[in-house]
Write an enzyme that holds these catalytic residues in place. Structure first.
Site, PDB file in Angstrom:
ATOM      1  N   GLU A 104      13.064  -2.378   6.802  1.00  0.00           N
ATOM      2  CA  GLU A 104      11.567  -1.852   6.379  1.00  0.00           C
ATOM      3  C   GLU A 104      11.367  -0.883   7.217  1.00  0.00           C
ATOM      4  O   GLU A 104      10.194  -1.141   8.505  1.00  0.00           O
ATOM      5  CB  GLU A 104      10.401  -1.892   5.150  1.00  0.00           C
ATOM      6  CG  GLU A 104       9.607  -1.975   4.458  1.00  0.00           C
ATOM      7  CD  GLU A 104       8.367  -2.643   3.886  1.00  0.00           C
ATOM      8  OE1 GLU A 104       8.381  -2.244   2.793  1.00  0.00           O
ATOM      9  OE2 GLU A 104       7.839  -2.849   4.878  1.00  0.00           O
TER      10      GLU A 104
ATOM     11  N   TYR B 284       8.492   6.863   2.869  1.00  0.00           N
ATOM     12  CA  TYR B 284       9.106   5.286   2.958  1.00  0.00           C
ATOM     13  C   TYR B 284      10.141   4.952   2.961  1.00  0.00           C
ATOM     14  O   TYR B 284      11.216   5.855   2.058  1.00  0.00           O
ATOM     15  CB  TYR B 284       7.957   4.722   1.999  1.00  0.00           C
ATOM     16  CG  TYR B 284       8.550   2.779   1.184  1.00  0.00           C
ATOM     17  CD1 TYR B 284       7.929   1.815   1.833  1.00  0.00           C
ATOM     18  CD2 TYR B 284       9.666   2.327   0.933  1.00  0.00           C
ATOM     19  CE1 TYR B 284       8.252   0.643   2.072  1.00  0.00           C
ATOM     20  CE2 TYR B 284      10.636   1.578   0.695  1.00  0.00           C
ATOM     21  CZ  TYR B 284       9.440   0.494   0.752  1.00  0.00           C
ATOM     22  OH  TYR B 284       9.961  -0.639   1.439  1.00  0.00           O
TER      23      TYR B 284
END
Ligand code: GDP
Ligand code: MN
Length: 383
Positions: free
Chosen positions: A189, A101
């Protein structure tokens, strides 16, 4: 402004962030053509501006044209958390070894940029943050200094990314930071950021939110907004420069100031009604703005009554009254209007309006009384 995944990936590509080759499709036939072009196996992905598509069945692998067609068929028209899928992104499937992530956002209290990096990606980062917060390596970046490669390398090691992924990930993160800053993002993101079985690091997903305050230096953003499947009422309001958000109730709302508009929604709810929208016409409640506001609300088929709630501070109520009167002569209104005008020069304003009052245009002295009246009218229960 939130971007679709495919738009986010195009945005990433400008900054040299690696993604898989692919293309968009709005029909099953287009999906198969894109799948043929990308090369099998492919992933067929729902393009909706909401997370958790994978869990909802909006991300499917396909090994050949027939499977791609079946996947496209199943996903197009699917409802994912209230978002109907109208477009697909099809890309060459990756062989995933690890899912990470990575994101950049703004840490307002710290007045710094905040990078978050985790070796436990692919799942809800909120869940990781709640159950295993130490699995997220946080990095504050001072915008005056930027992010250099050495810092990125240390960060990648601290986050515990696998050795073969580190150098590429550090390079990608420097690019992601540039995308975040130069691309004027509120959020950039990647979840998951992957390491493939053959040792390549790339972005498998893209979640990008653009900072609309920076739109003036990004003429190229215009085309991104155009492809958004917005509420037609919101499009209409945007075209008129109004600060409008569509809701699903029956009482159309016009107020001056965001706080008053929100309070008006609350009061309408409090007396048992439901708002059809939020609309803040700001300080200058003149005839042009009032007409535009009435036009947008009038075009909403669910609206049964309209509540105009104006508090004159710097704006004088007599000016507002004149604006309302002129707007009413310009726009033919389908639903009854209830006006509550108070504040500076309220007496003068109400006197101006008095001769224009009727069944169709009513006035109430307080916000509560006006909300009650508007809700009663919407329910067809007014005396
Ligand atoms: P989200 O659920 O909306 O966040 O959609 P993602 O794009 O993140 O995809 C969800 C999941 O689908 C990923 O975490 C992967 O596990 C899987 N996935 C997506 N693309 C691929 C791919 O190219 N290959 C494989 N094997 N899995 C994929
Ligand atoms: Mn994802």
């Amino acid at each position: 402004m939130d971007l679709f995944e495919y738009q986010g990936k195009e945005y990433f590509a400008r900054f040299g962030i690696p993604t898989s080759p692919g293309g968009i499709a709005d029909t099953v036939a287009e999906a198969v053509a894109q799948a043929d072009r990308a090369g099998y196996p492919v992933v067929v992905k729902a393009q909706v501006k909401v997370g958790g598509r994978g869990k909802a069945g909006g991300v499917r692998l396909a090994n050949d044209a027939a499977e791609a067609a079946r996947a496209a068929e199943a996903i197009l028209g699917m409802d994912i958390k209230g978002h109907v899928v109208r477009r697909l992104w099809i890309e060459h499937a990756s062989d995933i070894a690890r899912e990470y992530y990575a994101s950049f956002t703004l840490d307002r209290p710290a007045k710094l940029h905040l990078g978050m990096l985790s070796a436990s990606g692919g799942v809800d980062i909120e869940e990781v943050a709640a159950t295993n917060p130490e699995a997220i390596a946080r990095l504050h970046v001072n915008p005056c200094d930027g992010l250099d490669h050495d810092t990125a390398r240390r960060w990648v090691a601290e986050a515990g990314l696998d050795e073969p992924a580190r150098e590429q990930a550090a390079d990608l993160l420097v690019r992601l930071y540039r995308c975040f800053v130069e691309g004027d993002c509120d959020l950039a993101e990647i979840n998951p950021l992957i390491l493939t079985t053959d040792g390549v690091v790339r972005a498998l997903d893209a979640k990008v939110t653009l900072d609309e305050n920076a739109a003036f230096r990004h003429p190229e953003w215009a085309e991104l907004a155009g492809s958004e499947s917005e509420d037609p009422r919101e499009q209409m309001a945007k075209a008129r420069g109004l600060n409008y958000i569509g809701l699903d109730g029956t009482v159309g709302i016009i107020a001056n100031g965001a706080g008053l508009a929100m309070s008006t929604l609350d009061v309408v709810n409090q007396v048992g009604g439901s708002a059809a929208n939020f609309l803040d016409i700001g300080g200058g409640a003149n005839a042009a703005v009032m007409s535009a506001a009435l036009e947008v609300i009038n075009a909403d088929p669910n609206v049964r009554s309209i509540l105009v709630n104006i508090f004159g501070g710097i704006t004088r109520v007599d000016d507002v009254a004149n604006g309302v009167i002129e707007a009413l002569s310009r726009v033919e209104i389908r639903s009854p209007i209830v006006l509550r005008l108070d504040g500076t020069n309220a007496e003068a304003g109400r006197a101006l309006l008095a001769p224009h009052l009727s069944e169709q245009v009513q006035a109430e002295p307080t916000m509560l009384a006006a909300a009650r009246r508007a809700v009663a009218l919407a329910e067809g229960a007014a005396r």
